[in-house]
Design an enzyme around this catalytic site. Structure first.
Site: not given
Length: 878
Positions: A522, A586
């Site tokens: 991400d 994250e």
């Protein structure tokens, strides 16, 4: 009509055909440039795409002259080679036609009915069909909730093409029915329905009559009408756990009025020329009747009642998004192309894409069917819709897909083939050269994996990226790769395992190690793209740098690690076992990663020796670094609100306790005039800096090309001391200077050092603020909410892994790396160490100018390629 961006709001009408009865089903044969439309009056209309002419009419069930609806064509499908057409309908029969090549001169199309499939049981209407080409198996779903199939169909047709007389009277239309075939008032019975026509069919066409074997009838496959069947790409088999994979198997998903979407597997029965069916999964519960469905792998789109569309991830069986049409009616049909969703209900067509919803009414009465396809080699994409008024309309939707690159090399048929680019390529060699790695990184950057965004486009892109990584690992030869679903339905964690296949050192006591590489797929939002010099989601290579969102944080380093391990494995030189754990959350705090690691601990590995990651940068542009310390963080919101509405300073000022004043008073007590943090016990756990560490920091100020005003004390403060920052203020009301807001919220960010306990600081913070607020004796209310947190981390820069990395970095860069700490945080790092009982090592990749969370993110190619070379040595030396 176009919006402010110049993007079309709805499609353009290409052509409209009219028929006297409703168009119930449609299928396109793009390679043969044909359209087939099944009608209510028991006909299949065949249209030539280049000329738009009706070139053939297939009549079902009765004489060539009589118009009737007893064989209404409710569903159509075709074989992948477009040589066979299959229909199912109200007469409980599946009919199969051989489709030849159209002659150019006179538009003659050879169409031959070659078989009729029937069941001896009363199955009612046939609502759905799928043909499994590799198994020559037709599958159909029925009104009586049964799922039926016939395997080796083409073989059986060839064998029985001249044998059908003994079976013809068993067809549903030929059976005696106590009600319909009883003697009427006259006392005489009439001929059974279609008796003459079926005999004619048998005599003139030589069509095979094939009975569904009783063992191939799955009674009550659902508890409702089986409205939809879609087949999955044969390579879906790779996504199953290795123990569950069946070589050569095919899969379908059936959905019905009971709201359940079921995954079925069809496979050859070993030692026999038969196909067996197995129910693989029945956990997808839509909690409402599924009227229609389609698949754009890896997503299942289910059209329900009340205009609801649910989107499921087939890999994790989790719902990831819900769409809703403006008109609360059944979603009768649904078609999807590259995340563009076209939902059909009684009000018309609703188009969903990137949080945009457009609707248009094509004036077809009630639309009953739809399909997306492209003319072969035309480079345009079309939507075909059939209506209750007998109209069949062809729409050019290319302008709606303006943001999507269209390929003219292969036809699209969204209902019968899966839209997958190179996702399902077979085994692929891994290389350490930049060109091969760039191809991988280019694919990764193209996925807009913004985890902070909850819109459907980003959600789907995150899932596609996870699938891409899983398939990449498998293509590179990973022993196992699977997706671990998050308990909250968030972005899955990608797991992969490469089993060491190289020779372990012969040194006495040496044994193979198990190394875990942590990364994330991400990214942070690109923000305003006008601030970028390049497209953030298109990899650009320019002046020795990679540019794009994620090249530095964290897709670039991830590609380096993947290619390093895969190359060693394919060369038979990977000494140690390596597992990858790549998450998709994250940037939003890794909230559920701990639960995933605990749940799948045995799969990831009980005996992890080292945890490696590359999730930071150098302190300057010139000196490679090794990171051994990070601060922790507590991000919290402090809210004070009143039961009274927003007020006016002239009318209400000084009359009652104001939330803003209360908030200012309590947060002012968090720090004193010397900027010391006043939370009780806050500094108690802190340790003095060692002389060795002081010397490291001194070396950094002497060698690194950082701000000349930066002192050793600045580094000590930023890297080894806690801090408190007040970051945001939000309030109710319009924001006018005279308005007293009824609620005020302040954001604070507390950075912690490894010695401090996150849980203890949270408790002390809450107690301190509550006591400070209590002393105000205010009638207002206080709320303290922790948004996210991370523990501080301190590695051991003298351990074996750091020494090996130091050697390899020195070899690659001709200079020793600086040993550094950072003021930032990685939320999961200490948690991973604790769960797997293994030390972590942080290997910065890029330079201080990478702009990881800013516009124009970049990564120097030299840094990237050197990291790959370094890791290819380190994975074997540990």
């Amino acid at each position: 009509m176009y919006d402010s961006r110049g993007v079309a709001l709805h499609s353009e009408l290409i052509h409209r055909w009219n028929h006297a009865f409703s168009i119930l089903s449609i299928v396109a044969f793009p390679k043969k440039r044909l359209l087939f439309a099944g009608s209510q009056d028991s006909k299949i209309l065949v249209f030539d795409l280049p000329t738009y002419n009706l070139i053939h009419t297939i009549r079902l069930g009765e004489s060539q002259e009589e118009t009737h609806t007893r064989s209404s064509v409710l569903c159509l499908t075709g074989s992948e080679d477009e040589n066979f057409l299959f229909s199912g309908g109200a007469d409980s029969l599946v009919r199969i036609w051989s489709i030849g090549e159209k002659t150019i001169r006179d538009d003659f199309l050879p169409v031959t009915e070659i078989a009729t499939v029937y069941s001896v049981t009363d199955i009612g209407d046939i609502f759905s069909l799928a043909y499994l080409d590799s198994l020559e198996t037709i599958v159909f779903g029925c009104q009586n909730a049964s799922l039926l199939y016939v395997e080796n169909l083409i073989q059986k047709i060839e064998k029985k093409s001249s044998d059908g007389v003994e079976n013809i009277n068993k067809l549903p239309h030929r059976r005696y029915d106590k009600f319909f075939d009883s003697l009427g008032p006259t006392g005489y019975s009439s001929n059974s329905l279609s008796q003459t026509s079926l005999t004619s069919l048998q005599e003139n066409c030589g069509a095979a009559i094939i009975e569904v074997p009783s063992e191939n009838i799955i009674k009550y496959a659902h508890y409702g009408f089986i409205y939809s069947i879609n087949k999955l790409c044969p390579r879906f088999n790779q996504l199953l756990e290795k123990s569950s994979r069946t070589s050569g198997a095919e899969h379908i998903i059936s959905s019905a009025g009971d709201g359940i979407s079921k995954l079925w597997e069809f496979s050859k029965d070993k030692g026999q020329n038969t196909v067996k069916i197995s129910l693989i999964n029945d956990k997808i519960d839509n909690e409402d009747s599924v009227i229609s469905q389609t698949i754009e792998f890896p997503f299942l789109y289910c059209g329900l009642t009340d205009g609801i569309i649910k989107i499921w991830d087939l890999n994790t069986q989790q719902i990831i998004s819900t769409l809703k049409t403006k008109h609360e009616s059944d979603v009768i049909s649904i078609s999807v192309y590259m995340d563009h969703v076209f939902a059909i209900d009684e009000s018309g067509i609703t188009h969903f894409y990137q949080n945009q919803v457009n609707h248009w009414n094509p004036q077809q009465g009630k639309i009953l069917s739809s399909e997306i396809f492209s003319k072969s080699n035309a480079g345009s994409v079309s939507l075909l819709t059939g209506g209750s008024d007998g109209s069949l309309t062809l729409w050019d939707i290319t302008s709606l897909l303006s943001a999507v690159p269209l390929s003219s090399n292969s036809p699209i048929n969204a209902s019968s083939t899966l839209q997958t680019t190179n996702l399902w390529a077979a085994y692929q060699s891994a290389s350490l050269n930049n060109e091969e790695m760039l191809n991988t990184l280019r694919e990764l950057i193209s996925f807009q994996t913004v985890s902070q965004s909850k819109d459907t486009t980003n959600t789907l892109s995150l899932r596609r990226c996870a699938i891409y990584l899983q398939q990449l690992f498998l293509k590179f030869g990973a022993t196992n790769s699977q997706l671990f679903p998050l308990p909250d339905g968030g972005n899955p964690v990608v797991f992969a395992y490469f089993q060491g296949n190289g020779k372990v050192s012969q040194v006495k006591g040496a044994k193979k190690k198990r190394i875990l590489w942590y990364g994330h797929y991400d990214v942070i939002s690109s923000g305003n793209t006008f601030n970028w010099n390049t497209d953030p989601f298109t990899l650009t290579c320019e002046n020795g740098y990679l540019k794009g969102r994620g090249v530095s944080d964290n897709k670039g380093p991830l590609v380096s690690a993947i290619h390093s391990v895969a190359y060693l494995f394919q060369q038979g030189e990977l000494v140690n076992d390596v597992v990858f754990l790549v998450e998709g959350s994250e940037e939003i705090g890794s909230a559920s990663l701990k639960q995933v690691c605990e749940k799948y601990h045995d799969i990831i590995g009980k005996d992890i020796d080292w945890i490696l990651l590359s999730n930071s940068t150098w302190v300057d542009q010139e000196h490679p670094c090794l990171n051994y310390g990070l601060r922790g963080v507590i991000n919290a919101q402090i809210k004070v609100w009143s039961d009274k509405p927003d007020g006016h300073s002239g009318l209400n000022g000084g009359v009652y306790d104001e939330p803003m004043v209360n908030l200012v008073k309590i947060v002012s007590k968090l720090q004193n005039e010397q900027n010391e943090i006043m939370i009780p016990n806050f500094y108690s756990p802190l340790k003095d800096l060692t002389e060795e560490e002081y010397q490291r920091f001194q070396k950094i100020t002497e060698l690194a090309n950082i701000d000349e005003n930066t002192t050793v004390q600045d580094l000590i403060t930023n890297w080894t001391k806690p801090s408190l920052s007040m970051t945001t203020v939000k309030f109710s009301g319009p924001g006018n200077i005279t308005v007293i807001p009824k609620s005020v919220t302040m954001g604070i960010s507390i950075r912690l050092v490894p010695e401090q306990s996150v849980e203890q600081v949270k408790r002390d913070l809450k107690a301190y603020l509550e006591e400070s607020f209590k002393q105000l004796k205010s009638q207002n209310h206080l709320e303290i909410k922790v948004l996210n947190e991370a523990e501080g981390w301190l590695g051991d820069p003298t351990n074996h892994a750091y020494q090996i990395l130091k050697d390899e970095i020195t070899t690659a860069w001709d200079v020793e790396p600086l040993l550094v700490r950072e003021g930032g945080s990685i939320s999961c790092l200490r948690m991973l160490e604790r769960i797997f009982d293994a030390p972590a090592v942080q290997i910065p990749c890029g330079q201080s100018t990478d702009n990881g969370h800013l516009a124009n993110e970049n990564l120097r190619i030299k840094n990237w390629s050197n990291l790959t070379e370094i890791l290819s040595k380190v994975f074997n030396r540990l």
